[in-house]
Motif scaffolding. Structure first.
Motif, PDB file in Angstrom:
ATOM      1  N   PHE A 134     101.996  81.604 -47.406  1.00 53.48           N
ATOM      2  CA  PHE A 134     102.280  81.355 -45.999  1.00 53.48           C
ATOM      3  C   PHE A 134     101.029  81.668 -45.180  1.00 53.48           C
ATOM      4  CE2 PHE A 134     103.742  83.034 -41.850  1.00 53.48           C
ATOM      5  CZ  PHE A 134     104.338  81.882 -41.387  1.00 53.48           C
ATOM      6  N   LEU A 136      99.464  81.847 -41.620  1.00 52.75           N
ATOM      7  CA  LEU A 136      99.575  81.860 -40.161  1.00 52.75           C
ATOM      8  C   LEU A 136      98.385  82.602 -39.532  1.00 52.75           C
ATOM      9  CD1 LEU A 136     101.153  81.496 -37.485  1.00 52.75           C
ATOM     10  CD2 LEU A 136     102.418  83.587 -38.039  1.00 52.75           C
ATOM     11  N   SER A 137      98.096  83.818 -40.021  1.00 49.90           N
ATOM     12  CA  SER A 137      97.087  84.674 -39.377  1.00 49.90           C
ATOM     13  C   SER A 137      95.692  84.054 -39.431  1.00 49.90           C
ATOM     14  CB  SER A 137      97.042  86.051 -40.054  1.00 49.90           C
ATOM     15  OG  SER A 137      98.301  86.649 -40.008  1.00 49.90           O
ATOM     16  N   GLY A 142      96.064  88.259 -35.397  1.00 52.45           N
ATOM     17  CA  GLY A 142      97.375  87.969 -35.982  1.00 52.45           C
ATOM     18  C   GLY A 142      98.492  88.202 -34.984  1.00 52.45           C
ATOM     19  N   THR A 143      98.350  89.247 -34.161  1.00 52.73           N
ATOM     20  CA  THR A 143      99.432  89.600 -33.237  1.00 52.73           C
ATOM     21  C   THR A 143      99.593  88.535 -32.151  1.00 52.73           C
ATOM     22  OG1 THR A 143      98.742  91.893 -33.607  1.00 52.73           O
ATOM     23  CG2 THR A 143     100.350  91.515 -31.874  1.00 52.73           C
ATOM     24  N   TRP A 168      93.824  86.759 -44.463  1.00 53.61           N
ATOM     25  CA  TRP A 168      94.831  87.710 -44.963  1.00 53.61           C
ATOM     26  C   TRP A 168      96.001  86.992 -45.622  1.00 53.61           C
ATOM     27  CZ3 TRP A 168      91.957  91.627 -44.748  1.00 53.61           C
ATOM     28  CH2 TRP A 168      91.271  92.002 -43.589  1.00 53.61           C
ATOM     29  N   SER A 170      98.431  86.140 -48.390  1.00 50.64           N
ATOM     30  CA  SER A 170      98.875  86.739 -49.652  1.00 50.64           C
ATOM     31  C   SER A 170      99.082  85.667 -50.717  1.00 50.64           C
ATOM     32  CB  SER A 170     100.209  87.464 -49.452  1.00 50.64           C
ATOM     33  OG  SER A 170     100.057  88.524 -48.566  1.00 50.64           O
ATOM     34  N   LEU A 371     100.441  98.678 -45.246  1.00 52.65           N
ATOM     35  CA  LEU A 371     100.593  97.257 -44.907  1.00 52.65           C
ATOM     36  C   LEU A 371     101.729  97.033 -43.907  1.00 52.65           C
ATOM     37  CD1 LEU A 371     100.038  94.211 -45.448  1.00 52.65           C
ATOM     38  CD2 LEU A 371     101.668  94.369 -47.327  1.00 52.65           C
ATOM     39  N   PHE A 374     101.562  97.277 -39.873  1.00 52.59           N
ATOM     40  CA  PHE A 374     101.031  96.219 -38.984  1.00 52.59           C
ATOM     41  C   PHE A 374     101.418  94.815 -39.431  1.00 52.59           C
ATOM     42  CE2 PHE A 374      97.835  97.066 -42.177  1.00 52.59           C
ATOM     43  CZ  PHE A 374      97.504  95.801 -42.620  1.00 52.59           C
ATOM     44  N   PRO A 376     104.627  92.268 -41.298  1.00 52.77           N
ATOM     45  CA  PRO A 376     104.148  90.994 -40.774  1.00 52.77           C
ATOM     46  C   PRO A 376     103.836  91.020 -39.282  1.00 52.77           C
ATOM     47  CG  PRO A 376     106.526  90.905 -41.198  1.00 52.77           C
ATOM     48  CD  PRO A 376     106.052  92.211 -41.731  1.00 52.77           C
ATOM     49  N   ALA A 378     102.688  93.931 -36.081  1.00 57.43           N
ATOM     50  CA  ALA A 378     102.310  95.325 -35.815  1.00 57.43           C
ATOM     51  C   ALA A 378     103.468  96.069 -35.142  1.00 57.43           C
ATOM     52  CB  ALA A 378     101.070  95.368 -34.934  1.00 57.43           C
ATOM     53  N   ASP A 380     103.363  98.305 -32.990  1.00 60.31           N
ATOM     54  CA  ASP A 380     103.161  98.368 -31.536  1.00 60.31           C
ATOM     55  C   ASP A 380     103.767  97.138 -30.865  1.00 60.31           C
ATOM     56  OD1 ASP A 380     101.803 100.796 -31.376  1.00 60.31           O
ATOM     57  OD2 ASP A 380      99.877  99.875 -31.852  1.00 60.31           O
ATOM     58  N   ASN A 384     106.868  96.627 -28.280  1.00 60.19           N
ATOM     59  CA  ASN A 384     106.795  95.837 -27.036  1.00 60.19           C
ATOM     60  C   ASN A 384     108.044  94.967 -26.899  1.00 60.19           C
ATOM     61  OD1 ASN A 384     104.206  96.765 -26.584  1.00 60.19           O
ATOM     62  ND2 ASN A 384     103.196  94.916 -27.343  1.00 60.19           N
TER      63      ASN A 384
HETATM   64  C1  LIG Z   1      97.450  92.688 -47.386  1.00 62.92           C
HETATM   65  C2  LIG Z   1      97.794  91.760 -46.247  1.00 62.92           C
HETATM   66  C3  LIG Z   1      98.607  90.665 -46.494  1.00 62.92           C
HETATM   67  C4  LIG Z   1      98.899  89.766 -45.461  1.00 62.92           C
HETATM   68  N1  LIG Z   1      99.605  88.633 -45.746  1.00 62.92           N
HETATM   69  C5  LIG Z   1      99.681  87.651 -44.815  1.00 62.92           C
HETATM   70  C6  LIG Z   1     100.200  86.362 -45.169  1.00 62.92           C
HETATM   71  O1  LIG Z   1     100.619  86.119 -46.315  1.00 62.92           O
HETATM   72  N2  LIG Z   1     100.214  85.393 -44.220  1.00 62.92           N
HETATM   73  C7  LIG Z   1      99.756  85.615 -42.944  1.00 62.92           C
HETATM   74  O2  LIG Z   1      99.810  84.685 -42.143  1.00 62.92           O
HETATM   75  N3  LIG Z   1      99.276  86.826 -42.572  1.00 62.92           N
HETATM   76  C8  LIG Z   1      99.209  87.844 -43.478  1.00 62.92           C
HETATM   77  N4  LIG Z   1      98.673  89.065 -43.146  1.00 62.92           N
HETATM   78  C9  LIG Z   1      98.184  89.285 -41.778  1.00 62.92           C
HETATM   79  C10 LIG Z   1      99.071  90.217 -40.931  1.00 62.92           C
HETATM   80  O3  LIG Z   1     100.253  89.560 -40.585  1.00 62.92           O
HETATM   81  C11 LIG Z   1      98.223  90.631 -39.718  1.00 62.92           C
HETATM   82  O4  LIG Z   1      97.240  91.542 -40.177  1.00 62.92           O
HETATM   83  C12 LIG Z   1      99.069  91.249 -38.615  1.00 62.92           C
HETATM   84  O5  LIG Z   1      99.862  90.272 -37.977  1.00 62.92           O
HETATM   85  C13 LIG Z   1      98.188  91.921 -37.541  1.00 62.92           C
HETATM   86  O6  LIG Z   1      97.208  91.028 -37.095  1.00 62.92           O
HETATM   87  P1  LIG Z   1      95.660  91.481 -37.036  1.00 62.92           P
HETATM   88  O7  LIG Z   1      95.319  92.100 -38.332  1.00 62.92           O
HETATM   89  O8  LIG Z   1      94.856  90.336 -36.579  1.00 62.92           O
HETATM   90  O9  LIG Z   1      95.623  92.632 -35.969  1.00 62.92           O
HETATM   91  P2  LIG Z   1      95.429  92.454 -34.386  1.00 62.92           P
HETATM   92  O10 LIG Z   1      96.289  91.369 -33.863  1.00 62.92           O
HETATM   93  O11 LIG Z   1      93.995  92.417 -34.073  1.00 62.92           O
HETATM   94  O12 LIG Z   1      96.049  93.841 -33.873  1.00 62.92           O
HETATM   95  C14 LIG Z   1      95.451  95.097 -34.250  1.00 62.92           C
HETATM   96  C15 LIG Z   1      96.271  96.223 -33.676  1.00 62.92           C
HETATM   97  O13 LIG Z   1      96.209  96.173 -32.257  1.00 62.92           O
HETATM   98  C16 LIG Z   1      97.441  96.629 -31.702  1.00 62.92           C
HETATM   99  N5  LIG Z   1      97.949  95.583 -30.787  1.00 62.92           N
HETATM  100  C17 LIG Z   1      97.653  94.265 -30.792  1.00 62.92           C
HETATM  101  N6  LIG Z   1      98.285  93.639 -29.791  1.00 62.92           N
HETATM  102  C18 LIG Z   1      98.996  94.587 -29.134  1.00 62.92           C
HETATM  103  C19 LIG Z   1      99.858  94.595 -27.993  1.00 62.92           C
HETATM  104  N7  LIG Z   1     100.147  93.478 -27.292  1.00 62.92           N
HETATM  105  N8  LIG Z   1     100.434  95.756 -27.615  1.00 62.92           N
HETATM  106  C20 LIG Z   1     100.192  96.894 -28.301  1.00 62.92           C
HETATM  107  N9  LIG Z   1      99.364  96.966 -29.362  1.00 62.92           N
HETATM  108  C21 LIG Z   1      98.786  95.829 -29.763  1.00 62.92           C
HETATM  109  C22 LIG Z   1      98.387  96.926 -32.868  1.00 62.92           C
HETATM  110  O14 LIG Z   1      98.342  98.306 -33.155  1.00 62.92           O
HETATM  111  C23 LIG Z   1      97.769  96.156 -34.009  1.00 62.92           C
HETATM  112  O15 LIG Z   1      98.042  96.730 -35.264  1.00 62.92           O
HETATM  113  C24 LIG Z   1      98.414  90.012 -44.148  1.00 62.92           C
HETATM  114  C25 LIG Z   1      97.624  91.145 -43.898  1.00 62.92           C
HETATM  115  C26 LIG Z   1      97.288  91.996 -44.927  1.00 62.92           C
HETATM  116  C27 LIG Z   1      96.350  93.144 -44.648  1.00 62.92           C
END
Ligand SMILES: Cc1cc2nc3c(=O)[nH]c(=O)nc-3n(C[C@H](O)[C@H](O)[C@H](O)COP(=O)(O)OP(=O)(O)OC[C@H]3O[C@@H](n4cnc5c(N)ncnc54)[C@H](O)[C@@H]3O)c2cc1C
Length: 397
Positions: A134, A136-137, A142-143, A168, A170, A371, A374, A376, A378, A380, A384
């Motif tokens: 899947f 998406l990120s 990702g958020t 990221w 999987s 894992l 944060f 699927p 975060a 935080d 919200n």
């Molecule tokens: C091992 C692993 C497997 C994964 N597998 C998949 C997959 O199969 N498919 C896929 O699509 N994605 C996957 N992901 C991605 C995962 O879904 C994202 O890492 C996650 O959604 C967070 O996005 P980001 O890492 O870009 O963090 P960011 O969006 O940069 O956020 C970082 C931190 O900022 C804070 N934050 C951000 N926005 C806000 C807000 N509005 N209010 C308060 N705090 C906030 C939170 O604490 C958050 O943890 C995987 C990640 C890992 C590490």
């Protein structure tokens, strides 16, 4: 730590396991102990390898069909999926992560796939003969992914051309296909519109996958995926053009529920290991487990796990009944991931130097459970959402 009613043999409450689900758990425990005992899980984690043998055994047991579409061999519901995920996460945690993704994909295709897509993929997914990732990120976030999504798909003749990058992802290295979200028209008003879901076969020209070095979940690859004008036919669109993000959001309750199950399973495995260690480790003429400070930490861990498990059971029961489980599943995901962080943190302390050893499993759970804090989504961001939807406070993001 097994579910309380199960372990204590008390009278079943309305949300505890049915006898069939308890038997499914027991069957899985036997299979995992026989195929992938703790030493094997550690070995594969060290070598960063997928557990093909366990995957094959799970295939034979039929776990891929659990909670799937009944027209394509699916059996049981989301509550059975959580039992599978929990049991796996208590041992081979990476396989639990793999199954969370596969269950999400079968749900997406089961609800949004065309008859042809369902015909081509669901039977194979339900027997574990195919793996689908899947995507998406993205690197930009990702958020806030709907707003920052750079991956695009544009129509050219009777094809779509996908360009961009996901990160990221999987299991992308071993996948037969990827479900990919791409922007197909500029956001109008809400950024969640104008995104379309595509089913992209692995090996498509212009598609490249690169494995990322990660600190945990070493039994499943985590990858960057690059799209350089990857051509797919119109029939690769999953669901409606422009509605892909909304379609995915509708499946998120289940993913949150299964993520919570993964965190609870890993926390349970870690707690059992900590209790066993505390029982056996001699100190001051007694054992670690006889000290009140150690007992309290272990009891607090058990309490956190069982509290999260109760929320999870309610969320899964509501979801299985076709109700709205978004608030309960959000709470379960936070409670479970935070319980897992606490239990593994305490586990590391109780094991002392042995916690630091890569020959003991505690460090793996300690790393793996991060894992779910944060992903699927975060915690935080989940808070919200609860602030807005549960407490009806102003939207904070
Ligand atoms: C091992 C692993 C497997 C994964 N597998 C998949 C997959 O199969 N498919 C896929 O699509 N994605 C996957 N992901 C991605 C995962 O879904 C994202 O890492 C996650 O959604 C967070 O996005 P980001 O890492 O870009 O963090 P960011 O969006 O940069 O956020 C970082 C931190 O900022 C804070 N934050 C951000 N926005 C806000 C807000 N509005 N209010 C308060 N705090 C906030 C939170 O604490 C958050 O943890 C995987 C990640 C890992 C590490």
């Amino acid at each position: 730590m097994r579910p309380l009613t199960d372990a204590a043999g008390r009278q079943a409450d309305p949300i505890s396991d049915t006898p069939e689900r308890a038997e499914l758990r027991a069957e899985l425990r036997r299979l995992i102990a026989a195929t992938s005992p703790a030493a094997e899980v550690l070995r594969l984690d060290e070598q960063e390898r997928f557990d093909d043998k366990l995957h094959e055994a799970l295939r034979r047991l039929g776990v891929h069909a659990v909670g799937g579409h009944p027209d394509h061999g699916g059996i049981g519901d989301i509550r059975d999926q959580t039992a599978v995920i929990e049991e796996l996460a208590a041992g081979p945690t990476s396989m639990a992560v793999h199954m969370v993704v596969q269950y999400m994909i079968t749900h997406i295709l089961g609800t949004n796939g065309s008859p042809e897509q369902r015909e081509e993929w669901l039977d194979r997914l339900h027997t574990g003969a195919a793996k689908v990732s899947f995507a998406l990120s993205e690197p930009a976030g990702g958020t806030d992914i709907a707003r920052v999504m750079r991956t695009t798909a544009r129509r050219e003749g009777d094809h779509w051309l996908l360009s961009g990058q996901k990160t990221w992802i999987s299991g992308a290295l071993g996948a037969d296909a990827l479900v990919v979200l791409a922007r197909t028209s500029p956001a109008e008003g809400s950024s969640v519109d104008g995104v379309t879901m595509f089913l992209v076969p692995a090996g498509s020209p212009g598609l490249q996958v690169r494995e990322l070095p990660t600190v945990a979940v070493h039994g499943l690859d985590t990858c960057e995926v690059f799209f350089d004008d990857v051509a797919v036919p119109e029939s690769a669109v999953v669901g409606a053009v422009g509605a892909g993000f909304r379609q995915v959001v509708a499946t998120l309750n289940r993913e949150r529920i299964n993520a919570a199950a993964g965190a609870i399973g890993a926390a349970s495995g870690a707690l059992d290991a900590a209790v066993e260690y505390a029982r056996g480790r001699a100190a001051f003429g007694s054992t670690l487990g006889s000290f009140q400070a150690v007992q309290h930490r272990l009891v607090d861990g058990a309490l956190a796990i069982e509290s999260a498990r109760s929320l999870l059971a309610r969320a899964a029961a509501v979801e299985a009944a076709g109700g709205r489980a978004d608030l309960l599943s959000s709470m379960a995901k936070i409670a479970a991931s935070e319980a897992a962080v606490k239990v593994t943190q305490d586990g590391m302390e109780i094991l002392g130097g042995a916690g630091f050893s890569r020959e003991f499993p505690m460090q793996r759970w300690f790393r793996d459970v991060r894992l779910w804090v944060f992903a699927p989504l975060a915690n935080d961001m989940v808070r919200n959402y609860l602030g807005e939807r549960l407490l009806e406070l102003p939207r904070s993001f």
